[in-house]
Scaffold this active site. Structure first.
Site, mmCIF file in Angstrom:
data_model
loop_
_atom_site.group_PDB
_atom_site.id
_atom_site.type_symbol
_atom_site.label_atom_id
_atom_site.label_comp_id
_atom_site.label_asym_id
_atom_site.label_seq_id
_atom_site.Cartn_x
_atom_site.Cartn_y
_atom_site.Cartn_z
ATOM 1 N N LYS A 133 -30.000 -15.358 15.642
ATOM 2 C CA LYS A 133 -28.732 -14.682 15.879
ATOM 3 C C LYS A 133 -28.822 -13.253 15.354
ATOM 4 O O LYS A 133 -29.410 -13.006 14.311
ATOM 5 C CB LYS A 133 -27.641 -15.419 15.118
ATOM 6 C CG LYS A 133 -26.504 -15.870 15.977
ATOM 7 C CD LYS A 133 -25.591 -16.752 15.169
ATOM 8 C CE LYS A 133 -24.247 -16.108 15.016
ATOM 9 N NZ LYS A 133 -23.265 -17.028 14.446
ATOM 10 N N ASP A 170 -7.204 -6.074 22.191
ATOM 11 C CA ASP A 170 -6.652 -7.132 21.363
ATOM 12 C C ASP A 170 -6.415 -6.527 19.998
ATOM 13 O O ASP A 170 -7.347 -6.079 19.336
ATOM 14 C CB ASP A 170 -7.670 -8.275 21.285
ATOM 15 C CG ASP A 170 -7.079 -9.509 20.647
ATOM 16 O OD1 ASP A 170 -5.848 -9.620 20.611
ATOM 17 O OD2 ASP A 170 -7.861 -10.362 20.201
ATOM 18 N N PRO A 214 -9.498 -8.936 26.443
ATOM 19 C CA PRO A 214 -9.406 -7.746 25.584
ATOM 20 C C PRO A 214 -10.331 -7.824 24.375
ATOM 21 O O PRO A 214 -10.291 -8.815 23.650
ATOM 22 C CB PRO A 214 -7.948 -7.758 25.147
ATOM 23 C CG PRO A 214 -7.545 -9.197 25.201
ATOM 24 C CD PRO A 214 -8.321 -9.801 26.330
ATOM 25 N N LYS A 220 -25.558 -8.451 11.002
ATOM 26 C CA LYS A 220 -25.678 -7.252 10.169
ATOM 27 C C LYS A 220 -26.587 -7.529 8.982
ATOM 28 O O LYS A 220 -27.364 -6.695 8.570
ATOM 29 C CB LYS A 220 -24.289 -6.846 9.674
ATOM 30 C CG LYS A 220 -23.591 -5.901 10.622
ATOM 31 C CD LYS A 220 -22.254 -5.454 10.053
ATOM 32 C CE LYS A 220 -21.435 -4.810 11.154
ATOM 33 N NZ LYS A 220 -20.011 -4.963 10.952
ATOM 34 N N TRP A 242 -4.270 -15.855 19.624
ATOM 35 C CA TRP A 242 -4.798 -16.324 20.912
ATOM 36 C C TRP A 242 -3.699 -16.413 21.954
ATOM 37 O O TRP A 242 -3.962 -16.363 23.149
ATOM 38 C CB TRP A 242 -5.498 -17.674 20.745
ATOM 39 C CG TRP A 242 -6.810 -17.509 20.049
ATOM 40 C CD1 TRP A 242 -7.136 -17.922 18.795
ATOM 41 C CD2 TRP A 242 -7.967 -16.845 20.565
ATOM 42 N NE1 TRP A 242 -8.422 -17.569 18.500
ATOM 43 C CE2 TRP A 242 -8.948 -16.904 19.562
ATOM 44 C CE3 TRP A 242 -8.249 -16.212 21.775
ATOM 45 C CZ2 TRP A 242 -10.218 -16.355 19.732
ATOM 46 C CZ3 TRP A 242 -9.507 -15.663 21.943
ATOM 47 C CH2 TRP A 242 -10.476 -15.740 20.926
#
Length: 1201
Positions: free
Chosen positions: A751, A85, A46, A754, A663
């Site tokens: 990577k 989730d 999810p 933002k 989790w």
RNA sequence: GGAAAUAUAGCUCAAUGGUCAGAGCAGCACCCUUAUACGGUGUCGGUUAAAGGUUCAAUCCCUUUUAUUUCCA
């Protein structure tokens, strides 16, 4: 009519196909058309919908989608229940940020109810965006009925699981060392510790303490040559932890030394142990030569001498005397106060030996646990084991000298610190140790230390209560079962995951937060012994049955408002005694302070039964009164109290305030998504375990772990799950195959973030290229588990090279199929009766089908994509179609032409199926554009069709080989033409092929026509070496020779390379020849012989293949060449003037001596090629298009008839 | 600090215990095509990250190191 397109537009195609799928419910049909008794189970990990999706989600979801679609093609029913989730810290933080509050404000500035309502809203904030992406990228997953982790049903399943674990003693309350703030009385999460400004430079008193070694068998070797007391030196920046010392940690590979010297404070002779590298830090160089006899207490230079050195591993197990023996017991004496190994020991600081106080350091705690070292603890008034420092940060009474002292200076008030005689506890401890000959060095030391961002005081590492799952109890089974899981890549399973399982610790389940699944454990601390003190609730039913909702706020308000006497009366206490009054008084005071907890309120209240009765109602009533549905979240669940009768007395249970690790939520999805075992038992059984899951490699210790852990534990302790496992033949895993994909980086390998603004917007990408090209690019570029450097140029390349080529093959087909009205209505021409090139591409197509099937089945999508790409580009488009073009131009309707159509069609439709898992949109367009006209198959969509069948009998490896030969010969000829500067339009008379083995000629003869037409050569001739003028070259076959000659390889290879043409001829004739004075007999399989050169000819080689070209251009050939040039010019004009390929024309050309004769001699050929009724050679021509042939200018006029 | 992955042409990737390490893209030159600047031919480009070892033979197997990335402390 087949659809024709102006140009390839994948973006448009994507949108149209998407609409087509929607209109016709293709996704639903792809499930309903497959038999329910043939399921293939996929679990959707999810996503959390509180953030925007990125391009990496397209990657991850493409992988999931590919295998689900593939398995559908293979006839499986692949249900894909979506999920969300919805709990967890990221959501809470987002809400706190949005509301401008901190965790502390919850329950003060904002109620828990308001806060959780905000979380509930926040969590589905980007659902629409996610759904949009899911749809646009072509990820088929059931979004209509997803599982959502915050739903009551979901939580109920979690509770059920937890109860299964609880009942088998796999759920327990224990200690863990966490950052703790005594002033605010709470633990800090690692996230909170990462806040800016948390770490500050502080000056602390540090001590190098002397731990006196006990003399026994283990330590005997150490005492050799030692006359004074022997000490191990260990350094600490937290002297207050010394009374709790329970072990000394060394590095097993670090070198330690023994040094004779004097204590600088007591001047007594001592012998100390420390790391060799750090000796110079504590001992001055001039001391090494100083005299021991002459030393007087107080001398600046302290003599010292090195005695011996040894490894840390030799020190293990040595016992020492407890440094500050305030608290001890038999267990400690036996198992503590000894040297243990630890991997975190370095020689950067201190002495290379680490003082270890198990309860005040996470590393310490772990090291002690691993080595079975007990902690130094005392019992509190409830008989509970607690550390020597209490929760306020003071020493307990047992530490007599410092009882009640704060361990950190900063915990005292400013006034207290300002007093004249004030000394920090660390300093007091130092003084004490100095006088006792237990301190070797005391110094101030500046270092960075974490502070509570709330109260600005230094934190303590402190053992706190937490709930754990005893995963270690099933460790062996988890390890064993992991080996049955197919990991892609394998190393993640054996390495990252396998090692993690090997070093498994119990799962810390507790989270002190608000928005999450509440721990379903209610406790009663009232009695300490002989009483069931906990209830683990496993269902809503059980909760309703045992629990009531207690109106805590109202009760508090009542106590607040009324007088003690009235409250006593209210509680129906007939003969109140003094304690009753005091209790009520205390309540009122605690309520005023705002710190009265429910637990205390209920469990200490006189006449609790009356209190509970008057201020509670059933749970159902409560939610009815509130005009809302049942909700298992905080704060409601916090106010539910359970009751249970014990010996005729009702006892009350209050919930443990913790939430559980999110989790656990996602790891329990196999069960909770179906509300198992309360509902859907059949659905669960059909979908357990997963055949396949896929997520990022970062989930290894996240979702992959929790799925595995919960499944293995339930396989041990739940009868329901056991039964299902037995029925479906599952050993206890949650998933059988797993892909852990790598990261998506930007094109420079950074990577995406933002902050850097280098992220790629998936929506823009899909809008520009459609979803297919990015999907194909991501899958074909690198294996899913490698990191992907995402470069938009790569997508464009895929679009041009792969989709462009494929689109062109379709356009080509359509162009002629529409002219010839080919709709596959004619009977199938038997494959064996089709021409060589058709049988060849069909053979390759079948090979491809087998390969691709294997790659998909093996979870190797990259290999599948590359194989398809290679086939389309190299074989299908650039050989089969290229060489077959003329077959489609022919105006008659021969079997050959029909065969060409049928073959081409079969290839296209097969490709559409093979590629459909990766490029679902384009594949469906291709499939339907073809099948929509022919109606050969009954499926509405390629995704409802079945994977192509591999026909072994159609694979002809001989044929594939000789076609390769044709391609190689052609390539060599073109290369030769290039070298000598004769272009392909100029025919040449022949090529010469040396024959090296018998089959060679037979093979070439079968593909002769293809070679001739491709290279524009008239004939092929063969020569055998009997002619004697082929120059041969011989090369050793190392693989074959290696076993035979071994070490003599160099000499043998040299000898073979030096063979003369005569030697080679001898080997050829006799089949063998001796080398190195006949030490070895070289046979023909030991070498490769190639014809290197044909003297006097233009020659080119490729491997064993050699081609010689006759470059003589006769007059006749020249004229034919001119004719071809002319054809080319006329064809260009036709195209320029926009004529249809079927239009017939008249041609006039200016009569030029260079051209004229060539035209006359090749008239019918030219006319046939350009569809001309006739060609007029007009010397008067003064208009038309000017063209140049071999520097001769002529005019050409063409006109449509 | 621990674990794992990766390292090959300017870029993206192949391959193999065997002696010419290959494709594609990008660049350059030429060429072919009534499906298509799709492609073809050539050219340019490499101490296969470094150092050791095993082997007749290492880019491949082993060890160490370095760099990048991830996960865990």
């Amino acid at each position: 009519m087949y659809k024709e397109y102006k140009q390839l537009n994948l973006s448009q195609t994507g949108k149209e196909i998407l609409e087509f799928w929607k209109q016709n419910n293709i996704f639903e049909k792809s499930i309903s058309s497959r038999p329910a008794n043939n399921p293939y189970t996929f679990y959707e990990g999810p996503p959390s919908a509180n953030g925007m999706p990125g391009i990496h989600h397209v990657m991850a979801r493409s992988i999931k989608d590919i295998f689900c679609r593939y398995k559908t093609l293979k006839g499986y029913q692949v249900k894909r229940k979506g999920g969300w989730d919805t709990h967890g810290l990221p959501i809470e933080l987002a809400v706190e940020k949005a509301l401008g509050i901190t965790k502390d404000d919850i329950g003060k500035k904002i109620t828990v109810k308001e806060y959780n309502d905000a979380c509930r809203k926040e969590v589905m904030r980007y659902t629409d965006v996610w759904n949009d992406l899911t749809e646009k990228m072509g990820y088929w997953v059931d979004l209509n009925d997803p599982y959502i982790t915050y739903k009551n049903e979901y939580i109920e399943s979690l509770w059920w699981i937890l109860k299964q674990l609880y009942d088998k003693d796999l759920l327990y309350k224990g200690y863990t060392v966490q950052p703790y703030s005594p002033k605010s009385g709470t633990g800090l999460s690692s996230h909170e510790l990462n806040q800016p400004g948390t770490y500050k430079m502080v000056k602390d008193t540090t001590i190098v303490a002397q731990f006196k070694v006990k003399r026994d068998q283990d330590s005997a070797f150490l005492f050799e040559g030692v006359t004074a007391d022997l000490f191990i030196l260990a350094w600490t920046t937290t002297p207050w932890t010394l009374p709790s010392n329970c072990a000394l940690a060394v590095g097993e590979n670090i070198t330690y030394v023994k040094v004779n010297t004097f204590n600088p404070y007591t001047f007594e002779p001592i012998c100390v142990v420390l790391a060799k590298d750090l000796v110079k830090k504590y001992f001055k160089a001039e001391g090494e030569s100083a005299s021991f006899e002459d030393y007087k207490g107080g001398d600046k230079v302290i003599p010292w001498t090195l005695l011996a050195e040894f490894k840390g591993s030799q020190l293990l197990g040595i016992h020492y005397e407890q440094l500050m023996p305030y608290v001890t017991n038999a267990d400690l004496e036996k198992n503590a106060f000894r040297v243990i190994p630890a991997d975190f020991v370095t020689t950067e600081d201190g002495t290379g030996i680490v003082h270890t106080a198990s309860v005040f350091g996470a590393d310490d705690f772990r090291a002690c646990k691993e080595n079975d070292v007990p902690s130094v603890m005392v019992k509190d008034e409830n008989g509970k084991e607690v550390p020597l420092v209490n929760k306020q940060g003071r020493f307990v009474d047992e530490v007599t000298d410092f009882a009640g002292y704060y361990v950190k200076e900063e915990y005292y008030s400013d006034a207290e610190r300002a007093e004249k005689d004030f000394k920090p506890t660390d300093v007091l401890i130092s003084i004490k140790l100095k006088t006792e000959n237990k301190a070797f060095d005391v110094k101030k030391y500046e270092h960075s230390y974490p502070h509570s961002w709330r109260s600005d005081e230094p934190i303590l590492y402190y053992p706190l209560d937490s709930w754990f799952i005893r995963t270690t109890a099933v460790k062996d089974k988890m390890v064993a079962l992991n080996k049955t899981i197919n990991w892609k890549p394998e190393s993640t399973g054996t390495g990252r995951f396998g090692n993690w399982l090997e070093n498994l610790v119990d799962w810390n389940l507790s989270r002190s937060r608000y928005w999450g699944t509440p721990l379903p454990i209610w406790r009663c601390d009232y009695f300490s012994k002989g009483f069931q003190r906990e209830i683990c609730v496993g269902s809503i039913e059980e909760l309703k049955e045992k629990g009531v909702y207690f109106y805590f706020d109202e009760a508090k308000a009542f106590f607040q408002k009324e007088s003690v006497e009235d409250i006593i009366a209210f509680l129906e206490i007939d003969n109140p005694d003094q304690t009753d009054y005091l209790d009520i008084e205390e309540y009122k005071m605690l309520i005023d302070k705002g710190i009265l907890e429910l637990k205390h309120f209920i469990q200490n209240c006189p006449k609790r039964d009356v209190l509970v009765k008057k201020y509670s109602c059933t749970i159902e009533e409560y939610f009815k009164n509130e005009k809302m549905g049942m909700d298992l979240h905080r704060p409601y669940v916090d106010n539910i109290i359970l009751s249970k009768e014990y010996d005729g007395v009702l006892q009350y249970y209050v919930r443990e305030p913790d939430l559980i690790d999110v989790w656990f939520d996602s790891g329990a999805m196999p069960y909770a998504q179906w509300h198992f075992p309360f509902e859907n038992k059949e659905e669960f059984k059909n979908a357990y375990p997963a055949d396949f899951i896929a997520e990022g490699v970062d989930q290894t210790r996240g979702w992959f772990f929790t799925l595995h852990a919960i499944a293995v534990m339930l396989s041990e302790c739940s009868d329901e799950v056991k039964a299902v496992n037995e029925e479906v033949g599952n050993g206890g895993v949650a998933f059988k195959n797993v892909i852990s994909n790598g990261l998506v980086l930007d094109k420079n390998g950074n990577k995406m973030s933002k902050r850097l603004g280098n992220g790629v917007d998936p929506f823009e990408t899909i809008e520009q290229f459609g979803a297919d090209a990015p999907r194909w690019y991501m899958i074909s570029n690198a294996s899913p588990w490698d990191n992907l450097k995402f470069n938009t140029e790569g997508i464009d390349e895929v679009r041009r090279k792969f989709f462009g080529t494929l689109y062109n093959t379709y356009s080509f087909f359509v162009l002629y199929a529409n002219i010839d009205k080919f709709s596959y209505s004619e009977a199938e021409i038997e494959i064996s009766k089709r021409p060589e090139i058709d049988r060849w591409i069909i053979s390759l197509l079948n090979t491809l089908t087998l390969e691709v099937d294997g790659f998909y089945a093996d979870f190797e999508p990259t290999k599948a994509a590359r194989a398809i790409q290679e086939f389309v580009d190299a074989h299908f488009s650039n050989w089969f179609i290229r060489l077959s073009r003329r077959r489609f131009w022919r105006s008659d309707n021969s079997d050959d032409k029909l065969s060409a159509y049928q073959t081409l069609y079969t290839c296209l439709i097969t490709i559409s199926k093979l590629m459909s898992p990766i490029a679902p949109f384009f594949a469906d367009r291709l499939y339907n554009d073809l099948n929509g006209v022919t109606g050969k198959e009954e499926f509405e969509s390629v995704h409802l069709a079945y994977f192509p069948t591999y026909h072994k009998e159609l694979v002809d490896t001989d044929l594939e080989e000789r076609m390769k030969l044709a391609q190689d010969v052609s390539s060599l000829v073109l290369s030769l033409r290039k070298k000598i500067g004769i272009n392909v339009r100029q025919p040449l008379s022949k090529i010469l092929l040396p024959i090296l083995d018998k089959d060679f000629k037979v093979h070439v003869e079968q593909v002769k026509e293809l070679i001739l037409s491709e290279t524009n050569i008239k004939d092929i001739e063969y020569i055998t070496d009997t002619a004697g003028f082929i120059k041969k070259k011989i090369k050793p076959n190392f693989k074959a020779l290696g076993q035979k000659v071994g070490k003599d390889m160099k000499a043998v290879a040299e000898a073979i390379s030096n063979f003369t043409q005569e030697d080679i001829a001898e080997l050829d004739a006799n089949g063998s020849i001796g080398v190195l004075d006949n030490k070895y007999l070289i046979v023909d399989t030991d070498v490769d012989i190639i014809a290197e050169d044909v003297p006097g000819w233009q020659v080119a080689n490729m491997g064993k293949l050699t081609v010689a070209l006759d470059v003589t251009i006769t007059n006749e050939l020249k004229q034919e060449g001119i004719a071809r040039e002319l054809i080319n010019r006329i064809q260009n004009l036709r195209k320029e003037k926009g004529l249809e390929v079927t239009d017939k024309i008249n041609v006039s050309i200016s009569d030029h001596p260079y051209i004229g004769e060539a035209v006359k001699n090749n008239l019918s050929y030219i006319c046939a090629e350009v569809l001309a009724a006739g060609i007029v050679l007009d010397s008067e021509l003064n208009e038309g298009d000017l063209v140049t042939i071999d520097e001769n200018e002529i005019l050409i006029v063409i006109s449509k008839i």
